[in-house]
Design a protein around this motif. Structure first.
Motif, PDB file in Angstrom:
ATOM      1  N   GLN B 248       1.024  -1.273   0.052  1.00 55.27           N
ATOM      2  CA  GLN B 248      -0.073  -0.067  -0.109  1.00 55.27           C
ATOM      3  C   GLN B 248       1.019   1.460   0.033  1.00 55.27           C
ATOM      4  OE1 GLN B 248      -3.258  -0.057  -0.539  1.00 55.27           O
ATOM      5  NE2 GLN B 248      -3.841  -2.051  -0.053  1.00 55.27           N
ATOM      6  N   ASP B 249       2.216   1.239   0.534  1.00 53.62           N
ATOM      7  CA  ASP B 249       2.849   2.295   0.571  1.00 53.62           C
ATOM      8  C   ASP B 249       3.540   2.963  -1.032  1.00 53.62           C
ATOM      9  OD1 ASP B 249       2.672   2.530   3.224  1.00 53.62           O
ATOM     10  OD2 ASP B 249       4.305   1.752   3.683  1.00 53.62           O
ATOM     11  N   ALA B 250       3.529   1.567  -1.516  1.00 53.88           N
ATOM     12  CA  ALA B 250       4.308   1.959  -2.974  1.00 53.88           C
ATOM     13  C   ALA B 250       3.034   2.392  -3.907  1.00 53.88           C
ATOM     14  CB  ALA B 250       4.808   0.568  -3.382  1.00 53.88           C
ATOM     15  N   VAL B 251       1.843   1.784  -3.402  1.00 52.68           N
ATOM     16  CA  VAL B 251       0.696   2.403  -4.394  1.00 52.68           C
ATOM     17  C   VAL B 251       0.484   3.981  -3.982  1.00 52.68           C
ATOM     18  CG1 VAL B 251      -2.062   2.465  -4.524  1.00 52.68           C
ATOM     19  CG2 VAL B 251      -0.576   0.062  -4.029  1.00 52.68           C
ATOM     20  N   ALA B 252       0.688   4.329  -2.706  1.00 52.16           N
ATOM     21  CA  ALA B 252       0.584   5.673  -2.636  1.00 52.16           C
ATOM     22  C   ALA B 252       1.739   6.461  -2.977  1.00 52.16           C
ATOM     23  CB  ALA B 252       0.683   5.787  -0.923  1.00 52.16           C
ATOM     24  N   GLY B 253       2.822   5.811  -3.312  1.00 56.46           N
ATOM     25  CA  GLY B 253       3.986   6.400  -3.826  1.00 56.46           C
ATOM     26  C   GLY B 253       3.547   6.729  -5.507  1.00 56.46           C
ATOM     27  N   TYR B 254       3.007   5.768  -6.212  1.00 55.49           N
ATOM     28  CA  TYR B 254       2.423   5.888  -7.306  1.00 55.49           C
ATOM     29  C   TYR B 254       1.601   7.084  -7.471  1.00 55.49           C
ATOM     30  CZ  TYR B 254       4.628   1.867  -9.341  1.00 55.49           C
ATOM     31  OH  TYR B 254       5.768   1.006  -9.917  1.00 55.49           O
ATOM     32  N   VAL B 255       0.611   7.081  -6.619  1.00 53.22           N
ATOM     33  CA  VAL B 255      -0.757   8.217  -6.502  1.00 53.22           C
ATOM     34  C   VAL B 255      -0.009   9.620  -6.403  1.00 53.22           C
ATOM     35  CG1 VAL B 255      -2.683   9.051  -5.204  1.00 53.22           C
ATOM     36  CG2 VAL B 255      -2.411   6.548  -5.748  1.00 53.22           C
ATOM     37  N   LYS B 256       1.088   9.533  -5.627  1.00 49.08           N
ATOM     38  CA  LYS B 256       1.782  11.133  -5.145  1.00 49.08           C
ATOM     39  C   LYS B 256       2.706  11.308  -6.291  1.00 49.08           C
ATOM     40  CE  LYS B 256       2.191   9.664  -0.810  1.00 49.08           C
ATOM     41  NZ  LYS B 256       3.120   9.648   0.510  1.00 49.08           N
ATOM     42  N   GLY B 257       2.859  10.517  -7.143  1.00 46.55           N
ATOM     43  CA  GLY B 257       3.615  10.707  -8.382  1.00 46.55           C
ATOM     44  C   GLY B 257       5.238  10.561  -8.300  1.00 46.55           C
ATOM     45  N   GLU B 258       5.370   9.774  -6.948  1.00 44.65           N
ATOM     46  CA  GLU B 258       6.933   9.339  -6.707  1.00 44.65           C
ATOM     47  C   GLU B 258       7.451   8.269  -7.656  1.00 44.65           C
ATOM     48  OE1 GLU B 258       6.705   8.305  -2.685  1.00 44.65           O
ATOM     49  OE2 GLU B 258       6.034  10.106  -2.070  1.00 44.65           O
ATOM     50  N   PHE B 259       6.578   7.255  -8.274  1.00 45.39           N
ATOM     51  CA  PHE B 259       7.195   6.625  -9.098  1.00 45.39           C
ATOM     52  C   PHE B 259       6.546   6.675 -10.502  1.00 45.39           C
ATOM     53  CE2 PHE B 259       6.851   4.066  -5.024  1.00 45.39           C
ATOM     54  CZ  PHE B 259       8.058   4.227  -4.530  1.00 45.39           C
ATOM     55  N   LYS B 260       7.155   6.611 -11.673  1.00 41.11           N
ATOM     56  CA  LYS B 260       6.629   6.607 -12.857  1.00 41.11           C
ATOM     57  C   LYS B 260       5.715   5.211 -13.117  1.00 41.11           C
ATOM     58  CE  LYS B 260      10.822   8.705 -14.907  1.00 41.11           C
ATOM     59  NZ  LYS B 260      11.770   8.297 -15.594  1.00 41.11           N
ATOM     60  N   PRO B 261       4.400   5.733 -13.436  1.00 40.20           N
ATOM     61  CA  PRO B 261       3.573   4.429 -14.042  1.00 40.20           C
ATOM     62  C   PRO B 261       4.314   3.749 -15.063  1.00 40.20           C
ATOM     63  CG  PRO B 261       2.612   6.487 -14.648  1.00 40.20           C
ATOM     64  CD  PRO B 261       3.713   6.866 -13.754  1.00 40.20           C
ATOM     65  N   ASN B 262       3.695   2.411 -15.200  1.00 37.26           N
ATOM     66  CA  ASN B 262       4.153   1.546 -15.956  1.00 37.26           C
ATOM     67  C   ASN B 262       5.800   1.412 -16.300  1.00 37.26           C
ATOM     68  OD1 ASN B 262       2.050  -0.112 -18.049  1.00 37.26           O
ATOM     69  ND2 ASN B 262       4.205  -0.276 -18.761  1.00 37.26           N
ATOM     70  N   ALA B 263       6.343   1.481 -14.838  1.00 32.51           N
ATOM     71  CA  ALA B 263       7.805   1.457 -15.046  1.00 32.51           C
ATOM     72  C   ALA B 263       8.627   2.555 -16.032  1.00 32.51           C
ATOM     73  CB  ALA B 263       8.485   0.329 -15.191  1.00 32.51           C
ATOM     74  N   GLY B 264       7.911   3.640 -16.224  1.00 27.14           N
ATOM     75  CA  GLY B 264       8.609   4.774 -17.007  1.00 27.14           C
ATOM     76  C   GLY B 264       8.173   4.554 -18.581  1.00 27.14           C
ATOM     77  N   ALA B 265       7.385   3.483 -18.939  1.00 30.14           N
ATOM     78  CA  ALA B 265       7.327   3.034 -20.224  1.00 30.14           C
ATOM     79  C   ALA B 265       6.691   4.288 -21.195  1.00 30.14           C
ATOM     80  CB  ALA B 265       6.427   1.765 -20.484  1.00 30.14           C
ATOM     81  N   HIS B 266       6.130   5.270 -20.480  1.00 31.25           N
ATOM     82  CA  HIS B 266       5.301   6.249 -21.310  1.00 31.25           C
ATOM     83  C   HIS B 266       5.986   7.806 -21.247  1.00 31.25           C
ATOM     84  CE1 HIS B 266       1.545   3.765 -22.273  1.00 31.25           C
ATOM     85  NE2 HIS B 266       2.044   3.005 -21.042  1.00 31.25           N
ATOM     86  N   SER B 267       7.221   7.496 -20.885  1.00 29.29           N
ATOM     87  CA  SER B 267       7.691   8.950 -20.464  1.00 29.29           C
ATOM     88  C   SER B 267       8.120   9.885 -21.710  1.00 29.29           C
ATOM     89  CB  SER B 267       9.056   8.802 -19.622  1.00 29.29           C
ATOM     90  OG  SER B 267       9.923   7.881 -20.399  1.00 29.29           O
TER      91      SER B 267
END
Lengths: 381, 439
Positions: B248-267
């Motif tokens: 859940q912490d990592a989910v929050a990280g995605y929601v907060k924009g700390e991690f790039k979605p889809n491992a950065g595949a859309h950057s």
């Protein structure tokens, strides 16, 4: 050149014979960091196009630099790949299913030097030897077949159209601006050794003239019943032919029934069908193999014929560009080309791409054809 | 000076993508120079002649290769494909130009030591040209003459401990995805299963006893990177039965924009800030997810394991721990009766390395017994399935029909009832019938 014996004795073929040993064990080839962390990877990230990091539970990282390769490759080129891997990657590398080469290093500090080295290497003709890219929502390398380089049944070349296509789409090999990844494949005849039937975009070689019959040789080179049985539409039947006074066993082709698959030619070299004007390329789109969001799909024919315009197939590359740009502009994030076409409707797909719809694109091959016709009043004007 | 002029092919040297023409030319030049003083066992100018015949094809728009003859190594019925040029007078170097398939290691990892040894061997006994790799997965060595084949094979087996791959009506060389070697999604060890089955079935791979070709492919998860579901007669796709693991912490990280979605595949494009509702919850095909009060919940019982949410948030979500694989059968390219996708035969089987994958091999062998008994000449498994029906395959493999086997139940009632399924059987006395039903 003198014959050099391997030690094989043709008079005693079983002497010292080694058989059925299979491929080498995969573990012999793992880089150390892979061996150590196999099955214990936590997550990965694409740092930039062509560069991935995988992070393991142990805290170890492996950085992968992916480069495109022409799958037709000389040993001089492979030796150069080895030289790079010796220099940067402790003598290890791997190939991907899509003919890319992956160089792996175990520390971030080693990545830049590796990339610099790869990007600096060019062929005498000016093309990159090792372009970095092919990751994420972009266009990666094309899976393809032999074509005119080494196959007996092709309706187009493979390496040439692939080179032309990848030159055209090169910026998308090195960027990730697509809504989802776009997989392109090329099969140089209906056999589809390249399995183009489930690709976002498929380039397919196709014949359009029925086989000629080489009556003088047919019975000498072929089993007539096998050749006849090979025809999926029962377009072939046995025929006695009078050749300069002698009657020979041969085959008659019912040309209206021929779908130009070439299966008869595979069984019988006396039924050649390849032809400069007859042969060319079909474009198919919208296939996928992943189960993500929607089920795997077959590619659909959207361009019924493009001539073989050697050496660079400009009409084909222009259509590829058109399809890719229309998709990139219109599709939603994560939407594969086929999912996009299904959401907007295929009639819209033809509107938006400007591709011409013709009777060739309506399925009329056996039962499955019926399921592709419109059986609702729901359609778009 | 080049042996043949190639004005058309020369136009494929420009542009950024690696040019196979430039590569062919560099090999032709290397052979002409022969710095290592190799005693070439086939024509030194073989690559020149290949360029020549290819240029001719570019000019006249057709191939100049003929059907293969019977060439191969003693005792094997596959692994070598005969190839002859139809203009041997013009291009004598490639008059005989046979292909050798070498079984690739699972995962396609290599050491440079191995590749260099293979290059040296192919330099001496072949054209120096390869495909890395062929569509099925093999290392393809393009072009040698008949007398070199046994010599090559002898050195390959004796000096490199390496065997040929499959061709013809055999088991073709199996292929796998990168799997657990470097992928966090893999639900089983694709490399080990691929390698083990390849070796256990060497006889089927080398000696044609099947109606037609047969392919195995191994995908570690439903993303199907090696396309098993579309390209193999038997497709082994990793899956799981229990719950998707959530951090859940990592989910929050995605929601907060700390991690790039889809491992950065859309950057490569500005798609705006990550929106978990739009990009994950709303795209879930079974609508089995919700994100409320900062917590992600998955109704795992309804999940069909499509991988989308896991692909989008690889740091937060992982496949479950009760892993195994699904077996799908009958995929093939269109020749002859149209393309076929794999159909689900075994929804879940454990991947049991300890017992040598006994449960999986049982299914493989039951399928082969049925196909070898019933399949016609050049009939792929998928075509036999269509001709005889799914039920016959279930009977042959002794697998119980379940609703998972179908997309939907049949829309016609034309059921082929069996006599033993019908009360009282089928034998009836028409005279008894006539007692109550006058003629």
């Amino acid at each position: 050149m003198a014959f050099i014996s391997s030690g094989y004795n043709p008079d005693k073929p079983m002497e010292n014979r080694i058989t059925d040993i299979g491929p080498r064990h995969y573990e012999e080839f793992y880089p150390e960091v892979i061996k150590k962390n196999k099955g214990k990877w936590l997550y990965h990230e694409i740092l930039k196009p062509g560069v991935l990091v995988h992070v393991a539970e142990s805290g170890d990282e492996v950085y992968t630099v992916r480069v495109g390769g022409a799958r037709l490759m000389s040993i001089t080129h492979i030796r150069e790949i080895c030289e790079i891997a010796d220099k940067h990657c402790d003598g290890h590398l791997r190939f991907t299913t899509r003919n890319n080469i992956e160089f792996m290093v175990d520390d971030k500090s080693k990545v830049d030097a590796l990339i610099k080295d790869l990007e600096a290497r060019k062929f005498d003709g000016g093309s990159f030897k090792f372009p970095v890219g092919g990751t994420g929502a972009g266009i990666t390398n094309i899976v393809h077949t032999q074509g005119w380089v080494h196959c007996h049944t092709p309706a187009t070349d493979a390496s040439g159209p692939v080179k032309a296509a990848m030159d055209e789409l090169f910026t998308d090999f090195q960027s990730m601006r697509m809504p989802a990844h776009v997989r392109i494949a090329l099969g140089c005849c209906l056999n589809m050794c390249g399995a183009v039937h489930c690709s976002d975009i498929a380039i397919l070689g196709y014949h359009r003239k029925p086989p000629m019959v080489d009556h003088a040789y047919l019975d000498k080179t072929c089993e007539v019943p096998l050749a006849i049985a090979a025809c999926p539409t029962a377009a072939l039947k046995p025929k006695k032919v009078d050749l300069d006074g002698t009657t020979v066993n041969s085959i008659e082709v019912n040309k209206e029934r021929c779908m130009f698959c070439g299966n008869c030619y595979t069984m019988c070299p006396s039924l050649p069908l390849s032809d400069k004007e007859g042969d060319g390329i079909v474009l198919m789109v919208g296939g996928k193999v992943s189960n993500r969001i929607s089920a795997p799909k077959f590619s659909k024919v959207v361009v019924s014929f493009i001539p073989n315009e050697t050496p660079r197939w400009p009409s084909m590359t222009a259509q590829l560009r058109n399809i890719v740009e229309t998709y990139a502009k219109d599709a939603r994030k994560y939407e594969r080309l086929g999912e996009w076409a299904e959401r907007i409707g295929w009639e819209r797909f033809f509107d938006k791409t400007g591709l011409e719809f013709s009777h060739h694109l309506i399925d009329d091959f056996r039962d499955p054809a019926y399921y592709t016709w419109r059986q609702t009043t729901n359609f778009k004007f | 000076m080049a042996k043949h002029k190639t004005p058309l092919l020369d136009q494929l040297e420009s542009g950024p993508w690696p040019s196979f023409v430039s590569d062919l030319k560099q090999e032709a030049a290397a052979r002409a120079k022969n710095e290592k003083n190799v005693e070439y066992q086939i024509s030194q100018d073989v690559v020149e002649d290949l360029l020549g015949v290819l240029e001719l094809s570019y000019k006249d728009g057709t191939t100049h290769w003929k059907h293969g003859g019977i060439v191969g190594v003693f005792g094997y019925g596959g692994g070598v494909i005969g190839r002859y040029c139809d203009q041997p007078g013009l291009f004598p170097g490639v008059a005989h130009f046979h292909t050798i398939r070498v079984a690739q290691p699972a995962g396609k990892f290599y050491t440079t030591e191995y590749l260099k040894q293979l290059c040296d061997l192919w330099d001496l006994r072949g054209s120096g040209l390869t495909n890395m790799h062929g569509s099925t997965g093999d290392i393809i060595l393009l072009g040698t003459t008949t007398p070199q084949i046994e010599e090559f094979f002898f050195e390959l087996t004796h000096n490199m401990n390496q065997d040929l791959g499959g061709s013809g009506s055999n088991l073709r060389t199996p292929a796998d995805c990168i799997g657990q070697a470097r992928c966090e999604f893999a639900c089983y060890d694709t490399q080990d299963l691929c390698h083990t089955l390849t070796n256990d079935y060497q006889d089927e791979l080398h000696r044609p006893a099947f109606p037609y070709k047969f392919k195995f492919k191994f995908d570690g998860c439903p993303n199907c990177c090696v396309a098993s579901i579309a390209r193999s007669d038997m497709s082994f796709i990793g899956t799981w039965k229990d719950d998707i693991r959530i951090d859940q912490d990592a989910v929050a990280g995605y929601v907060k924009g700390e991690f790039k979605p889809n491992a950065g595949a859309h950057s490569g494009r500005d798609w705006g800030a990550f929106d978990i509702q739009k990009e994950v919850i709303a795209l879930c095909p079974t609508e089995c997810m919700k994100y409320e009060n900062g917590k992600l919940e998955i109704d795992n019982k309804e999940c069909t394991r499509c991988m989308h949410c896991i692909n989008v948030m690889p740091r937060a979500l992982k496949p479950g721990k009760e892993t195994g694989l699904s077996i799908l059968v009958g995929a093939k390219a269109p020749i002859l009766d149209g393309a076929q996708m794999g159909s689900l035969l075994v929804p879940f089987v454990e991947v049991n390395k300890e017992n040598g994958y006994e449960e999986i091999k049982e299914v493989v062998e039951a399928i082969w017994d049925w196909w070898m008994e019933e399949g016609k000449n050049r009939e792929r498994l998928g075509e036999l399935m269509k001709r005889q029906g799914f039920q016959k395959m279930l009977e042959a493999t002794n697998i119980k029909p379940v609703a998972q086997h179908v997309q939907e139940p049949r829309t016609n009632p034309y059921i082929f009832w069996k006599e033993e399924e019908v009360e009282g059987g089928w034998e009836r006395d028409v005279n008894e019938f006539r007692k109550n039903h006058l003629r």
